[in-house]
Design an enzyme around this catalytic site. Sequence first.
Site, PDB file in Angstrom:
ATOM      1  N   HIS A  59      33.769  61.727  14.742  1.00 30.10           N
ATOM      2  CA  HIS A  59      33.643  63.029  15.160  1.00 30.10           C
ATOM      3  C   HIS A  59      34.787  63.988  14.942  1.00 30.10           C
ATOM      4  CE1 HIS A  59      29.776  62.810  18.031  1.00 30.10           C
ATOM      5  NE2 HIS A  59      29.693  62.116  16.967  1.00 30.10           N
ATOM      6  N   PRO A  75      35.520  61.819  34.512  1.00 28.94           N
ATOM      7  CA  PRO A  75      35.227  61.281  32.790  1.00 28.94           C
ATOM      8  C   PRO A  75      35.245  62.763  31.959  1.00 28.94           C
ATOM      9  CG  PRO A  75      33.454  61.158  34.405  1.00 28.94           C
ATOM     10  CD  PRO A  75      34.582  61.409  35.252  1.00 28.94           C
ATOM     11  N   LYS A 114      38.848  59.782  29.158  1.00 29.03           N
ATOM     12  CA  LYS A 114      40.103  59.177  29.104  1.00 29.03           C
ATOM     13  C   LYS A 114      40.159  57.790  29.584  1.00 29.03           C
ATOM     14  CE  LYS A 114      42.233  62.117  26.468  1.00 29.03           C
ATOM     15  NZ  LYS A 114      41.994  61.805  25.272  1.00 29.03           N
ATOM     16  N   TYR A 161      42.725  65.737  23.518  1.00 29.88           N
ATOM     17  CA  TYR A 161      41.394  65.282  23.366  1.00 29.88           C
ATOM     18  C   TYR A 161      41.346  63.951  22.404  1.00 29.88           C
ATOM     19  CZ  TYR A 161      36.324  64.751  23.869  1.00 29.88           C
ATOM     20  OH  TYR A 161      35.242  64.360  24.164  1.00 29.88           O
TER      21      TYR A 161
HETATM   22  P1  RFL Z   1      36.374  47.942  34.638  1.00 29.69           P
HETATM   23  O1  RFL Z   1      35.506  48.459  33.209  1.00 29.69           O
HETATM   24  O2  RFL Z   1      36.015  48.440  35.909  1.00 29.69           O
HETATM   25  O3  RFL Z   1      36.470  46.519  34.413  1.00 29.69           O
HETATM   26  C1  RFL Z   1      37.005  45.824  35.668  1.00 29.69           C
HETATM   27  C2  RFL Z   1      36.239  44.516  35.749  1.00 29.69           C
HETATM   28  O4  RFL Z   1      36.670  43.580  37.025  1.00 29.69           O
HETATM   29  C3  RFL Z   1      35.533  43.184  37.537  1.00 29.69           C
HETATM   30  N1  RFL Z   1      35.823  42.932  39.045  1.00 29.69           N
HETATM   31  C4  RFL Z   1      36.339  41.702  39.403  1.00 29.69           C
HETATM   32  N2  RFL Z   1      36.578  40.504  38.937  1.00 29.69           N
HETATM   33  C5  RFL Z   1      36.824  39.376  39.425  1.00 29.69           C
HETATM   34  N3  RFL Z   1      37.051  39.442  40.855  1.00 29.69           N
HETATM   35  C6  RFL Z   1      36.988  40.568  41.657  1.00 29.69           C
HETATM   36  N4  RFL Z   1      37.441  40.861  42.590  1.00 29.69           N
HETATM   37  C7  RFL Z   1      36.615  42.002  40.772  1.00 29.69           C
HETATM   38  N5  RFL Z   1      36.257  43.022  41.126  1.00 29.69           N
HETATM   39  C8  RFL Z   1      35.890  43.593  39.849  1.00 29.69           C
HETATM   40  C9  RFL Z   1      34.427  44.032  37.350  1.00 29.69           C
HETATM   41  O5  RFL Z   1      33.231  43.531  37.439  1.00 29.69           O
HETATM   42  C10 RFL Z   1      34.661  44.566  35.865  1.00 29.69           C
HETATM   43  O6  RFL Z   1      34.032  43.900  35.049  1.00 29.69           O
HETATM   44  O7  RFL Z   1      37.879  48.393  34.317  1.00 29.69           O
HETATM   45  P2  RFL Z   1      38.935  48.697  33.141  1.00 29.69           P
HETATM   46  O8  RFL Z   1      38.789  47.283  32.214  1.00 29.69           O
HETATM   47  O9  RFL Z   1      40.022  48.874  33.675  1.00 29.69           O
HETATM   48  O10 RFL Z   1      38.156  49.777  32.167  1.00 29.69           O
HETATM   49  C11 RFL Z   1      38.403  51.126  32.721  1.00 29.69           C
HETATM   50  C12 RFL Z   1      37.068  51.769  32.017  1.00 29.69           C
HETATM   51  O11 RFL Z   1      35.694  50.983  32.553  1.00 29.69           O
HETATM   52  C13 RFL Z   1      36.715  53.170  32.642  1.00 29.69           C
HETATM   53  O12 RFL Z   1      37.835  53.958  32.690  1.00 29.69           O
HETATM   54  C14 RFL Z   1      35.681  54.118  31.747  1.00 29.69           C
HETATM   55  O13 RFL Z   1      34.660  53.572  31.759  1.00 29.69           O
HETATM   56  C15 RFL Z   1      35.691  55.343  32.324  1.00 29.69           C
HETATM   57  N6  RFL Z   1      35.057  56.283  31.414  1.00 29.69           N
HETATM   58  C16 RFL Z   1      35.309  56.694  30.279  1.00 29.69           C
HETATM   59  N7  RFL Z   1      36.344  56.548  29.569  1.00 29.69           N
HETATM   60  C17 RFL Z   1      36.756  56.998  28.342  1.00 29.69           C
HETATM   61  O14 RFL Z   1      37.851  56.529  27.779  1.00 29.69           O
HETATM   62  N8  RFL Z   1      35.886  57.607  27.637  1.00 29.69           N
HETATM   63  C18 RFL Z   1      34.820  57.897  28.193  1.00 29.69           C
HETATM   64  O15 RFL Z   1      34.122  58.605  27.496  1.00 29.69           O
HETATM   65  C19 RFL Z   1      34.372  57.546  29.453  1.00 29.69           C
HETATM   66  N9  RFL Z   1      33.234  57.940  29.934  1.00 29.69           N
HETATM   67  C20 RFL Z   1      33.672  56.776  31.839  1.00 29.69           C
HETATM   68  C21 RFL Z   1      32.828  57.647  31.127  1.00 29.69           C
HETATM   69  C22 RFL Z   1      33.267  56.060  33.194  1.00 29.69           C
HETATM   70  C23 RFL Z   1      32.068  56.523  33.566  1.00 29.69           C
HETATM   71  N10 RFL Z   1      31.649  55.926  34.983  1.00 29.69           N
HETATM   72  C24 RFL Z   1      30.319  55.444  34.904  1.00 29.69           C
HETATM   73  C25 RFL Z   1      32.762  55.494  35.916  1.00 29.69           C
HETATM   74  C26 RFL Z   1      31.518  57.964  31.565  1.00 29.69           C
HETATM   75  C27 RFL Z   1      31.203  57.467  32.875  1.00 29.69           C
HETATM   76  C28 RFL Z   1      29.917  58.024  33.484  1.00 29.69           C
HETATM   77  C1  PHB Z   2      29.880  59.856  26.761  1.00 28.15           C
HETATM   78  O1  PHB Z   2      29.792  58.920  27.870  1.00 28.15           O
HETATM   79  O2  PHB Z   2      29.383  59.858  26.213  1.00 28.15           O
HETATM   80  C2  PHB Z   2      30.887  60.620  27.552  1.00 28.15           C
HETATM   81  C3  PHB Z   2      31.434  60.504  28.627  1.00 28.15           C
HETATM   82  C4  PHB Z   2      32.258  61.603  28.957  1.00 28.15           C
HETATM   83  C5  PHB Z   2      32.915  62.614  28.104  1.00 28.15           C
HETATM   84  C6  PHB Z   2      32.563  62.767  26.912  1.00 28.15           C
HETATM   85  C7  PHB Z   2      31.264  61.623  26.432  1.00 28.15           C
HETATM   86  O3  PHB Z   2      33.730  63.338  28.429  1.00 28.15           O
END
Ligand code: RFL
Ligand code: PHB
Length: 390
Positions: free
Chosen positions: A72, A293, A297, A385
């Site tokens: 994008h 979110p 980031k 961004y």
């Molecule tokens: P994670 O992905 O939470 O992984 C941690 C892992 O550790 C496991 N765990 C354990 N394992 C062993 N023993 C324990 N006691 C444990 N406790 C937990 C868990 O099961 C899991 O598998 O952390 P990590 O690796 O630091 O990654 C971080 C990302 O997942 C997170 O920051 C992103 O998903 C945030 N996020 C977004 N980030 C972006 O860069 N771009 C995006 O567009 C974006 N959109 C989002 C998001 C997060 C969202 N939610 C659901 C929180 C959109 C959403 C809706």
């Molecule tokens: C996505 O899940 O596609 C997503 C989440 C947060 C954003 C942008 C895209 O800020």
Amino acid sequence: MRTQVGIIGAGPAGLLLSHILHLRGIDSVVLEKRDRTYVESRVRAGVLEQGTVNLLAEFGLGERLLREGLQHHGIEIRFGARSHRIDFDELTGGKGITVYGQQEVIKDLIAARLAANGRLLFNVDEVRVCEPLSENPCIRFRSGDEDRRLDCDFIAGCDGFHGVSRESIPAEAVTCFDRTYPFAWLGILVDAPPSSGELIYANSPDGFALHSMRSPAVSRNYIQCPPQDRIEDWPDERIWEALHKRLEMLPGWTLGEGGILEKSITPMRSFVCETMRYGRLLLAGDAAHIVPPTGAKGMNLAISDVDMLSRALAERYENGSEDLLNAYPENCLRQVWRRVHFSWHMTSLLHKFPGQSEFERRLQLAELEYLRKSPAASAALAENYVGFAF
Ligand code: RFL
Ligand code: PHB
């Protein structure tokens, strides 16, 4: 069992760390609480910064990402009856973002680790960090019916916000900064092509909405909702009604509907743990910090931490120097606070705060209008961004 680096958590941070360490000749074991299917199907992030894509490609993870990821060159911001496109090409000198689901990154990483005979243990329980201040730390855990122990030189706490790693640091050794927002995001994955070629962020009088995507056939939408709401409060018709109302601000543009494949509610929070190192325990990713979110980031930050941690560990194993390990918290936290600020700013600009006064609403609109009129203001948003590293 023994390894050089014991890694807790098989999210993007833990798996990527294990992968890069392997390529640098350092052995690791990853311990994950959930099963493989669960971690491969968890719907979360979607937007990868340019630097994240470059890093993944540099470490051999670019094949499917570069083929299937959607590149994008801008995003759209809607407010009132207005629309403003932030043109990344023009404003950042050709940088961009790639839309590629986090679960696809996870699948690629697990495949790469397994192809290299990496040790990945799923379904482990009762994980505990032991003796992080000693030269011989270990991780105790339960696997099946067995109590086990992983001896290591270093422990990487990559177990996300609710993990055990951060909690194992004594309270007096850390300072935490926390902000909870008075709303959540309800997200849906939809079996329908995206209605726009680029992401649309909308500040509407009814609250925030975001139109995003995962592929040419699957879209992803979010709406702001009260933080206490549960999925049962949001039948499909209510979600569509809110999405149409908040996103369809421009004449002639309509949001396509489709079957809802997944629904979830995410609380919104900014959190930073200072420090990210306690002896031989090093935190990375959501274990150390989370952002709302709105700026997309979280995963990008997790990957940036891992980049720095893998370099620091490589330097330690290659020439015995701990300089980069000592500098690890400071180097990461500089990037973290920049993104914490940006995510907070995007959140403040685009959401309807409960009890928001007309004065505060006017301030939001004044800033959005400034963004629309000023290339400098748009450039600042674009630069953050697509990812600003320093
Ligand atoms: P994670 O992905 O939470 O992984 C941690 C892992 O550790 C496991 N765990 C354990 N394992 C062993 N023993 C324990 N006691 C444990 N406790 C937990 C868990 O099961 C899991 O598998 O952390 P990590 O690796 O630091 O990654 C971080 C990302 O997942 C997170 O920051 C992103 O998903 C945030 N996020 C977004 N980030 C972006 O860069 N771009 C995006 O567009 C974006 N959109 C989002 C998001 C997060 C969202 N939610 C659901 C929180 C959109 C959403 C809706
Ligand atoms: C996505 O899940 O596609 C997503 C989440 C947060 C954003 C942008 C895209 O800020």
